[in-house]
Design an enzyme around this catalytic site. Structure first.
Site, mmCIF file in Angstrom:
data_model
loop_
_atom_site.group_PDB
_atom_site.id
_atom_site.type_symbol
_atom_site.label_atom_id
_atom_site.label_comp_id
_atom_site.label_asym_id
_atom_site.label_seq_id
_atom_site.Cartn_x
_atom_site.Cartn_y
_atom_site.Cartn_z
ATOM 1 N N ASP A 150 0.820 -1.200 0.000
ATOM 2 C CA ASP A 150 0.000 0.000 0.000
ATOM 3 C C ASP A 150 0.862 1.261 0.000
ATOM 4 O O ASP A 150 0.341 2.363 -0.136
ATOM 5 C CB ASP A 150 -0.918 -0.007 1.233
ATOM 6 C CG ASP A 150 -2.315 0.456 0.878
ATOM 7 O OD1 ASP A 150 -2.622 0.553 -0.329
ATOM 8 O OD2 ASP A 150 -3.100 0.730 1.802
ATOM 9 N N ASP A 450 -11.411 -4.605 10.635
ATOM 10 C CA ASP A 450 -11.546 -6.038 10.921
ATOM 11 C C ASP A 450 -12.801 -6.320 11.753
ATOM 12 O O ASP A 450 -13.638 -7.143 11.379
ATOM 13 C CB ASP A 450 -10.285 -6.590 11.602
ATOM 14 C CG ASP A 450 -9.735 -5.677 12.688
ATOM 15 O OD1 ASP A 450 -10.307 -4.588 12.910
ATOM 16 O OD2 ASP A 450 -8.744 -6.045 13.336
HETATM 17 O O1 LIG Z 1 -3.461 2.055 4.867
HETATM 18 C C1 LIG Z 1 -3.052 1.010 5.332
HETATM 19 C C2 LIG Z 1 -2.750 0.828 6.708
HETATM 20 C C3 LIG Z 1 -2.289 -0.398 7.149
HETATM 21 N N1 LIG Z 1 -2.109 -1.425 6.274
HETATM 22 C C4 LIG Z 1 -1.594 -2.742 6.767
HETATM 23 O O2 LIG Z 1 -2.465 -3.215 7.758
HETATM 24 C C5 LIG Z 1 -1.769 -4.051 8.661
HETATM 25 C C6 LIG Z 1 -2.145 -3.695 10.104
HETATM 26 O O3 LIG Z 1 -1.688 -2.416 10.441
HETATM 27 P P1 LIG Z 1 -0.851 -2.123 11.779
HETATM 28 O O4 LIG Z 1 -0.397 -0.729 11.687
HETATM 29 O O5 LIG Z 1 0.129 -3.202 12.011
HETATM 30 O O6 LIG Z 1 -2.023 -2.157 12.831
HETATM 31 P P2 LIG Z 1 -2.211 -3.079 14.138
HETATM 32 O O7 LIG Z 1 -2.941 -2.247 15.125
HETATM 33 O O8 LIG Z 1 -0.968 -3.724 14.562
HETATM 34 O O9 LIG Z 1 -3.194 -4.171 13.513
HETATM 35 C C7 LIG Z 1 -4.333 -4.698 14.126
HETATM 36 O O10 LIG Z 1 -5.445 -3.835 13.961
HETATM 37 C C8 LIG Z 1 -5.814 -3.559 12.610
HETATM 38 C C9 LIG Z 1 -7.083 -2.739 12.638
HETATM 39 O O11 LIG Z 1 -6.872 -1.510 13.229
HETATM 40 C C10 LIG Z 1 -6.028 -4.843 11.828
HETATM 41 O O12 LIG Z 1 -6.222 -4.550 10.466
HETATM 42 C C11 LIG Z 1 -4.847 -5.739 11.958
HETATM 43 O O13 LIG Z 1 -5.038 -6.947 11.267
HETATM 44 C C12 LIG Z 1 -4.602 -6.012 13.426
HETATM 45 O O14 LIG Z 1 -3.478 -6.869 13.566
HETATM 46 C C13 LIG Z 1 -0.282 -3.864 8.380
HETATM 47 O O15 LIG Z 1 0.186 -5.022 7.735
HETATM 48 C C14 LIG Z 1 -0.251 -2.670 7.461
HETATM 49 O O16 LIG Z 1 0.791 -2.755 6.546
HETATM 50 C C15 LIG Z 1 -2.410 -1.263 4.932
HETATM 51 O O17 LIG Z 1 -2.253 -2.197 4.144
HETATM 52 N N2 LIG Z 1 -2.881 -0.064 4.492
#
Ligand SMILES: O=c1ccn([C@@H]2O[C@H](COP(=O)(O)OP(=O)(O)O[C@H]3O[C@H](CO)[C@@H](O)[C@H](O)[C@H]3O)[C@@H](O)[C@H]2O)c(=O)[nH]1
Ligand SMILES: [Mn+2]
Length: 557
Positions: A150, A450
Site C-alpha cells: 500500500d 476487521d
Molecule cells: O493504509 C493502510 C494501513 C495499514 N495497512 C496494513 O495493515 C496491517 C495492520 O496495520 P498495523 O499498523 O500493524 O495495525 P495493528 O494495530 O498492529 O493491527 C491490528 O489492527 C488492525 C485494525 O486496526 C487490523 O487490520 C490488523 O489486522 C490487526 O493486527 C499492516 O500489515 C499494514 O501494513 C495497509 O495495508 N494499508
C-alpha cells in the site's frame, strides 16, 4: 457436558475427495459453564444492590460526586454485563488434519500479506512473512502468495524479487529439514537454529544463512541509496530496469496499479525441481483526492485482482508484522472448510494473534493475553469470534456478492490479457458507485475494518470459527514504545466506536440480526473505550472524597 460433532460422521463426497467417515473437527462446551452462569447471576444481584444504594443516597443528598460515581458504576455494570456473554457458552474445538483427503483435493489458497510503509515495516521482514506462507505444507500449484504494497515502494518490489530468488533454496531446505518456523528472519536470528524446530541442515543452513544475509544487505543498500537501475551490483534484467525506470515518476500516494508476477507455479521450479507457489507483487492505483480506505481499501483491490489471476476459494489475510510458525495451519483451517456441515455458512476461521519480542514485563499490555483466555471461545459459542484482520482464513464466497463469483481457481494462463484486467480492477476509481465496502468485500466506515467486517458478515448470517491449536500457528509484533502503544489504542478505540455508535450498532442492530449473546460480546468490543470512564473516576474520585471526609462507599456495620 454438552458435546457435539460439528464434523460429518456420514459418508459424503467432498470436492471429489474420498469418503469421509470420521469427523474433521469436534466441539465441546466448556465444563465450567454452569459455574460461570451461577456466578453471573449472584454477582448481578450484588451490582443491582449497589446501584440501588447509589440511587437512594443521591436522592437524599444530590451530591455531584455521588452522581459521577453512579455514572462510572453504570458503565462498569454495562461492560460487566456484556462480558458475561463471553462466559455464557464458551466452546473448545479440535481439528483432525490427518483425516483430510489427499492434498490434490484441497482448494486453492490465496495468501494476502499487507504492508503499507517500508520505513516502519522493513521490506526484508515483509519478505520473511511471505516466505513463511510460501513454505506452507500445501500443494504448490494451489498456493498463491500476494504482497499488497500500500506504500507503492520500489524497494518492496526489489526485496520481493530478491525473495523470489532466495525462495528457490529456502522452500526445499525447510521441507527437507522439517523446519517449523519458516520465516528466514526468525530462523537465522535464533543463534542455534534448533529453537526454530530444526537441528539438522548443518552445512546447508550455513550456506543459506550467507545467502540470506546477502539478500538483507542488498535490500538495505537499496533502502539507503535508492535503485540505480544500471548499477552492476543490482544486476537487474532489461525488463526489471524498465519497471524501476517508470517508478521514478511515482510517489506513495500517486501512482498507477502495479502488478508483477514474480513466480509462476506452472513454470518456476525450486533447486530440487519441484514447483514453486505463485508469488505476486501488487500495489493498487492511488491518486490524490480519491478515498483509499486504508487497509480495507487495499484488501478489496487485491480481492478483485486476485479473483482474476487465481480466484482461490480460500484466502488467508496476514499482516506483514506477523509470520507463520506452523506450516500446517492451512490444514487445520481445511478441517472446517472441507466439513460439509460446518462449511455451509462459514465466513472465516480465525487463529489467535500472539506476540513476541515484548519487554519482559510488557508494561503497555501489548500482548493482550487476557483477550484470548475467554473472549473468542465465548463468541464461538454464539456463532463465531470477531475477525482480527490477521491470521484468518476467509471464504471468498462470503466476501463477494454471489453474482460476482467467477469460476473457481484459475491459472495465470494468458498473462497479458489477464494482467490488463487485473490492473483495471485495481484502479482507484473502480469502486465509485459500486457496493464495494458496503455489502461486498472488506467493509468501510471504521478504522477497525476487521471488527467492522466480521460484525457485518455475522449480521448477514455467516458464521466463524476460532481455531486455537496448542502450539501457536502465527506470531507477530506488538507496539513496543509508549507512543506506538497509545496511537494503536487510539486507532482501535475510534474504530470500535465507529462500530458501536451508529444506526447499525452492535447493541441494537447486532442483537437483532445475530443473537443476544453475540450482540453483547460485540458490544463489549465496540464500547471497549468506555472503560476510561470508570477507570479515571475510580482513580481520582474516592481519593478526593476521602481527603474531604466525604465517604463514597456504603458503611459496613
Ligand atoms: O493504509 C493502510 C494501513 C495499514 N495497512 C496494513 O495493515 C496491517 C495492520 O496495520 P498495523 O499498523 O500493524 O495495525 P495493528 O494495530 O498492529 O493491527 C491490528 O489492527 C488492525 C485494525 O486496526 C487490523 O487490520 C490488523 O489486522 C490487526 O493486527 C499492516 O500489515 C499494514 O501494513 C495497509 O495495508 N494499508
Ligand atoms: Mn501490527
Amino acid at each position: 457436558m454438552e458435546s457435539q460433532r460439528s464434523g460429518s460422521g456420514r459418508e459424503e463426497t467432498l470436492n471429489g475427495s474420498p469418503h469421509l467417515k470420521a469427523p474433521l473437527n469436534t466441539l465441546h462446551v466448556d465444563r465450567c459453564t454452569p459455574a460461570h452462569r451461577v456466578h453471573a447471576l449472584l454477582y448481578a444481584g450484588a451490582i443491582l444492590g449497589l446501584v440501588c444504594h447509589r440511587l437512594t443516597s443521591i436522592l437524599a443528598s444530590s451530591s455531584l460526586a455521588e452522581g459521577w460515581m453512579l455514572l462510572a458504576e453504570l458503565v462498569l455494570a454495562f461492560m460487566w454485563g456484556c462480558s458475561r456473554a463471553f462466559k455464557w457458552r464458551p466452546v473448545r474445538r479440535r481439528e483432525f488434519p490427518d483425516r483430510l483427503p489427499e492434498g490434490g483435493a484441497w482448494p486453492k489458497l490465496d495468501v494476502f500479506v499487507c504492508t503499507a510503509d517500508p520505513r516502519k515495516e522493513p521490506p526484508v521482514g515483509v519478505v520473511s512473512t511471505a516466505l513463511s506462507a510460501m513454505a506452507f505444507e500445501y500443494p504448490a500449484g494451489n498456493l498463491s502468495v500476494y504482497v499488497s504494497d500500500d506504500g507503492g515502494a520500489d524497494v518492496t518490489l526489489f526485496a520481493f524479487m530478491e525473495g523470489a530468488r532466495f525462495a528457490r533454496h529456502w522452500l526445499p531446505f525447510c521441507r527437507e529439514n522439517g523446519v517449523q518456523v519458516r520465516s528466514p528472519e526468525v530462523f537465522f536470528a535464533s543463534s542455534s537454529s534448533s529453537s526454530s524446530g530444526c537441528s539438522a541442515g548443518g552445512g546447508d543452513a550455513d550456506k543459506l544463512k550467507v545467502m540470506y544475509q546477502n539478500m538483507v544487505q542488498r535490500v538495505e543498500d537499496v533502502m539507503e541509496k535508492g535503485i540505480h537501475v544500471d548499477s552492476v551490483e543490482l544486476d537487474l534484467s532489461e525488463e526489471q530496469q524498465q519497471i524501476f525506470k517508470r517508478w521514478k515518476e511515482y510517489s506513495g500516494n500517486n501512482h498507477p496499479s502495479i502488478i508483477q508476477v514474480l513466480l509462476k507455479s506452472n513454470e518456476d521450479k525450486d533447486i530440487t525441481g519441484q514447483a514453486m507457489p505463485n508469488l505476486i507483487y501488487f500495489s493498487r492505483e492511488k491518486r490524490p483526492g480519491f478515498p483509499h480506505h486504508f487497509k480495507a481499501g487495499s484488501l478489496n483491490s487485491l480481492l478483485r485482482a486476485s479473483s482474476i489471476l487465481t480466484n482461490a476459494p480460500l484466502i488467508l489475510t496476514i499482516d506483514c508484522d506477523m509470520y507463520s510458525t506452523d506450516p500446517t495451519s492451512p490444514q487445520r483451517a481445511l478441517c472446517y472448510f472441507l466439513d460439509p456441515i460446518a462449511s455451509n455458512k462459514l465466513a472465516y476461521v480465525q487463529f489467535p494473534q500472539r506476540f513476541q519480542g515484548l519487554n519482559k514485563s510488557d508494561i503497555y499490555g501489548g500482548e493482550l493475553k487476557h483477550l484470548y483466555k475467554m473472549n473468542p471461545y465465548g463468541m464461538d459459542g454464539f456463532g463465531g469470534p470477531n475477525y482480527l484482520g490477521s491470521n484468518t482464513f476467509l471464504s471468498r464466497r462470503a466476501l463477494f456478492d454471489s453474482s460476482l463469483e467467477g469460476e473457481s481457481g484459475r491459472d495465470l494462463l494468458e498473462p497479458e490479457k489477464v494482467l490488463e484486467m487485473a490492473t483495471k480492477v485495481a484502479a482507484c476509481n473502480y469502486e465509485t458507485g459500486t457496493k464495494w465496502g458496503k455489502t461486498i468485500g472488506f467493509r468501510y466506515g471504521s478504522l477497525s475494518e476487521d471488527l467492522h467486517t466480521g460484525f457485518w458478515l455475522q449480521c448477514e448470517g455467516w458464521n466463524s470459527v476460532f481455531c486455537d491449536p496448542p502450539q501457536a500457528s502465527f506470531l507477530g509484533d506488538a507496539p513496543k514504545t509508549l507512543h506506538d502503544a497509545l496511537s494503536q489504542c487510539k486507532r482501535w478505540t475510534v474504530g470500535q466506536y465507529e462500530v458501536g455508535f451508529t444506526r447499525h450498532s452492535t447493541l441494537t442492530f447486532g442483537v437483532r440480526k445475530t443473537s443476544l449473546g453475540l450482540g453483547l460480546t460485540y458490544s463489549h468490543l465496540a464500547f471497549w473505550g468506555l472503560w476510561c470512564i470508570p477507570i479515571t473516576t475510580y482513580a481520582l474520585l474516592p481519593q478526593l472524597a476521602l481527603v474531604n471526609s466525604r465517604p463514597l462507599f456504603p458503611k459496613v456495620r
